[in-house]
Design a protein around this motif. Structure first.
Motif, PDB file in Angstrom:
ATOM      1  N   UNK A 155      34.334  56.174  56.243  1.00 52.52           N
ATOM      2  CA  UNK A 155      33.329  55.585  55.506  1.00 52.52           C
ATOM      3  C   UNK A 155      33.343  55.366  54.052  1.00 52.52           C
ATOM      4  N   UNK A 156      34.127  56.188  53.395  1.00 48.69           N
ATOM      5  CA  UNK A 156      34.384  56.330  51.816  1.00 48.69           C
ATOM      6  C   UNK A 156      35.569  55.269  51.807  1.00 48.69           C
ATOM      7  N   UNK A 157      36.257  54.928  52.872  1.00 46.46           N
ATOM      8  CA  UNK A 157      37.567  53.949  52.634  1.00 46.46           C
ATOM      9  C   UNK A 157      36.905  52.473  52.348  1.00 46.46           C
ATOM     10  N   UNK A 158      35.762  52.240  52.518  1.00 46.38           N
ATOM     11  CA  UNK A 158      35.157  50.953  52.447  1.00 46.38           C
ATOM     12  C   UNK A 158      34.108  50.837  51.322  1.00 46.38           C
ATOM     13  N   UNK A 159      34.315  49.966  50.438  1.00 41.91           N
ATOM     14  CA  UNK A 159      33.441  50.076  49.167  1.00 41.91           C
ATOM     15  C   UNK A 159      33.388  48.795  48.552  1.00 41.91           C
ATOM     16  N   UNK A 160      32.562  48.338  47.519  1.00 37.89           N
ATOM     17  CA  UNK A 160      32.313  47.022  46.795  1.00 37.89           C
ATOM     18  C   UNK A 160      32.357  47.322  45.294  1.00 37.89           C
ATOM     19  N   UNK A 161      33.002  46.473  44.869  1.00 39.07           N
ATOM     20  CA  UNK A 161      32.723  46.256  43.320  1.00 39.07           C
ATOM     21  C   UNK A 161      32.023  44.836  42.743  1.00 39.07           C
ATOM     22  N   UNK A 162      31.076  45.233  42.278  1.00 38.25           N
ATOM     23  CA  UNK A 162      30.118  43.995  41.752  1.00 38.25           C
ATOM     24  C   UNK A 162      30.721  43.811  40.342  1.00 38.25           C
ATOM     25  N   UNK A 163      31.705  42.749  40.332  1.00 34.46           N
ATOM     26  CA  UNK A 163      32.045  42.266  39.151  1.00 34.46           C
ATOM     27  C   UNK A 163      31.299  41.959  38.144  1.00 34.46           C
ATOM     28  N   UNK A 164      31.254  42.252  36.921  1.00 36.65           N
ATOM     29  CA  UNK A 164      30.682  41.530  35.681  1.00 36.65           C
ATOM     30  C   UNK A 164      29.268  42.137  35.694  1.00 36.65           C
ATOM     31  N   UNK A 166      28.479  45.379  35.511  1.00 43.15           N
ATOM     32  CA  UNK A 166      28.314  46.846  34.619  1.00 43.15           C
ATOM     33  C   UNK A 166      27.927  47.935  35.405  1.00 43.15           C
ATOM     34  N   UNK A 167      28.187  47.918  36.684  1.00 43.76           N
ATOM     35  CA  UNK A 167      27.565  48.910  37.561  1.00 43.76           C
ATOM     36  C   UNK A 167      28.618  49.511  38.507  1.00 43.76           C
ATOM     37  N   UNK A 168      28.442  50.778  38.902  1.00 44.83           N
ATOM     38  CA  UNK A 168      29.566  51.542  39.625  1.00 44.83           C
ATOM     39  C   UNK A 168      29.660  50.883  41.051  1.00 44.83           C
ATOM     40  N   UNK A 169      31.155  51.298  41.634  1.00 48.05           N
ATOM     41  CA  UNK A 169      31.230  50.684  43.081  1.00 48.05           C
ATOM     42  C   UNK A 169      30.205  51.219  43.793  1.00 48.05           C
ATOM     43  N   UNK A 170      30.047  50.652  45.108  1.00 50.21           N
ATOM     44  CA  UNK A 170      29.111  51.323  45.906  1.00 50.21           C
ATOM     45  C   UNK A 170      29.714  51.038  47.450  1.00 50.21           C
ATOM     46  N   UNK A 171      29.193  51.912  48.289  1.00 48.36           N
ATOM     47  CA  UNK A 171      29.384  51.867  49.882  1.00 48.36           C
ATOM     48  C   UNK A 171      28.804  50.728  50.656  1.00 48.36           C
ATOM     49  N   UNK A 172      27.696  50.125  50.174  1.00 46.95           N
ATOM     50  CA  UNK A 172      26.962  49.044  50.823  1.00 46.95           C
ATOM     51  C   UNK A 172      26.835  48.085  49.898  1.00 46.95           C
ATOM     52  N   UNK A 173      26.256  46.754  50.484  1.00 51.31           N
ATOM     53  CA  UNK A 173      26.429  45.422  49.546  1.00 51.31           C
ATOM     54  C   UNK A 173      25.455  45.499  48.558  1.00 51.31           C
ATOM     55  N   UNK A 177      23.040  40.262  41.720  1.00 53.21           N
ATOM     56  CA  UNK A 177      24.199  39.568  41.546  1.00 53.21           C
ATOM     57  C   UNK A 177      25.377  39.951  40.891  1.00 53.21           C
ATOM     58  N   UNK A 178      26.473  39.108  41.197  1.00 49.29           N
ATOM     59  CA  UNK A 178      27.708  39.891  40.584  1.00 49.29           C
ATOM     60  C   UNK A 178      28.367  38.704  39.722  1.00 49.29           C
ATOM     61  N   UNK A 179      28.019  38.497  38.551  1.00 48.73           N
ATOM     62  CA  UNK A 179      28.460  37.389  37.803  1.00 48.73           C
ATOM     63  C   UNK A 179      30.074  37.052  38.310  1.00 48.73           C
TER      64      UNK A 179
END
Length: 489
Positions: A155-164, A166-173, A177-179
């Motif tokens: 589960x930890x092997x999947x994550x999301x970076x919302x670029x722009x 200014x928030x930490x990576x998440x394991x869910x969508x 918005x991600x600028x």
């Protein structure tokens, strides 16, 4: 206090080249289709994927077929592997689904889209016993039916970076918005049982580390062989939908498998490397300061395709099904699910078609009989002089471009070429280094401005036709792809 030998081993592990890796950007995807030769060999897959890598990819394939690829949409010539992940869609307030492009889909940004990492990590990297993927090897990471976070290494092997954002990576969508785009990330297990090149569920022959972290740690006894680590990043251009969210605080994106949570994101890999080269990369390309560079000076074992060669490496789709643009339903009839219960493996399709494998699509118009010109293939253009520079419509106004118009315009010349959907070029010679290459489809999938059922080249790519000397020579010269010329990816 740790015993001296254990302390030394721990220090060696911590000092291992955890940052050493090679990283490359695949300039484009090779095909978007409901194909998955790992999970659904020989059949239409349950959902649509974006597939990168060698053009040997098919609904069934083995190592030899991968190695027989003539090109790759990824840059390393010795790597003819295939890499794929599910397509992402935006669900509008009217219930329709619009495909979300990855950055680089139109070759506007060759540093976007899918990025692939090969990392030297774990105790085997420190002891220099890290192994390359063996021939016939394949694996799947993630579970397309998962809809909740279980907290374990998979589960930890999947994550999301919302670029722009200014928030930490998440394991869910993320529900914002991600600028700079949404980057989906998946880390594959690196511990192998040492015996099986695949398994029934395409996962159990591999394992995440026994301890440490999902991306760095010692292997369990059941899977004692540590392989080089594989990691994908896929950058989706979600910001282009920023003004269209139906609800401001609820994520409107859904993966092709119906996953609106992100927990069901997954990746597939079929090995197509020259094994000796990958082992040499594993052993020698360890320059931390290179930041994953695949330049020759940083990683001597590899050679590279150019960006143009990668973009020309396309695979014609074989399912007569639209998977891009705005759709009424997800391809394959996948209901949208938000969890936390797992998705059903047998969703009802309510009578909808599930598709069938057919003849590969083609991207030319057969005018051998009607006009006496034969399609040669997709060649390249660019720079000075132009590939076919004797005459052109480049600066003409009022032209509604079609294939028929172009060959008529080039009457008296040996070759006619269409480019950018709007331009026609004529010439009597075709430079060898810009001519179509056998077995390579090319990047000529732009619709003609005057007929959207025809194809008129692409960006710096020419759909080239040759004037026939006779009916028999015209038919014999026809380029080696088949189909009705109208099926679109």
């Amino acid at each position: 206090m740790l015993p001296t030998t254990m302390f030394a081993s721990l220090m060696a592990f911590l000092a291992s080249p955890a940052a050493a890796y090679i990283r490359f950007n695949c300039a484009n995807h090779a095909v978007e289709e409901r194909a998955d030769p790992i999970v659904n060999p020989g059949a239409v897959a349950g959902h649509a994927h974006k597939i990168a890598g060698g053009n040997g990819f098919g609904f069934t394939m083995d190592y030899e077929q991968a190695r027989a690829s003539k090109c790759s949409s990824c840059p390393i010539k010795q790597d003819l592997s295939n890499y794929w992940t599910p397509k992402l869609y935006f669900q509008g307030g009217d219930g329709t689904f619009t495909s979300v492009p990855t950055v680089g889909d139109n070759a506007a940004d060759l540093n976007g889209g899918m990025t692939v990492y090969y990392q030297q990590r774990g105790p085997a990297a420190a002891s220099k016993t890290l192994k390359a993927f063996p021939r016939d090897f394949r694996m799947l990471a993630g579970d397309p039916f998962k809809r909740n976070f279980t907290g374990d290494f998979p589960a930890q092997a999947i994550n999301f970076a919302c670029l722009g954002a200014g928030k930490p990576e998440t394991n869910s969508l993320p529900d914002y918005n991600c600028p700079g785009g949404l980057r989906a990330q998946i880390y594959f297990p690196s511990c192998w049982d040492g015996k099986n090149y695949d398994s029934d569920n395409h996962r159990s022959h591999m394992s995440y580390p026994a301890s440490g972290a999902h991306d760095n740690g010692p292997c369990p006894k059941t899977h004692p062989v540590q392989l080089i680590s594989l990691f994908y990043e896929v950058l989706y251009d979600t910001n282009s939908f920023a003004s269209k969210w139906p609800t401001s605080s609820k994520n409107p994106f859904v993966f092709a498998n119906g996953d609106a949570t992100g927990y069901g994101f997954h990746g597939d890999f079929v090995n197509g490397w020259d094994i000796d080269t990958l082992q040499a990369v594993t052993d020698t390309c360890t320059n931390d300061a290179a930041f994953g560079s695949t330049e020759k000076k940083d990683c001597p074992p590899i050679d590279k395709f150019t960006d143009d060669q990668q973009n020309a490496c396309k695979i014609p789709p074989q399912i007569d099904e639209v998977v891009a643009g705005q759709l009424k339903a997800l391809p394959g009839c996948n209901p949208v699910t938000h969890g936390p219960e797992p998705a059903s493996k047998n969703p009802s399709c309510d009578g909808q078609t599930t598709g069938a494998i057919t003849t590969a699509a083609t991207y030319y118009t057969d005018i051998t009989i009607t006009k006496g010109w034969s399609y040669v293939g997709c060649g390249s253009d660019g720079g000075s002089p132009r590939t076919l520079g004797d005459k052109s419509t480049q600066y003409m106004s009022g032209v509604s471009m079609t294939v028929e118009y172009c060959v008529d315009f080039c009457s008296g010349y040996k070759y006619a070429g269409l480019e950018y959907g709007t331009q026609c070029w004529c010439g009597n010679t075709l430079p060898t280094d810009r001519a179509p290459q056998a077995g390579i489809l090319g990047n000529c999938q732009m619709n003609c401005q005057g007929d959207d059922g025809e194809y008129c080249g692409g960006s710096w790519a020419l759909s080239i036709y040759k004037k026939c000397d006779s009916t028999s020579s015209c038919q014999n010269a026809q380029y080696g792809t088949v189909g009705n010329g109208t099926t679109k990816a």
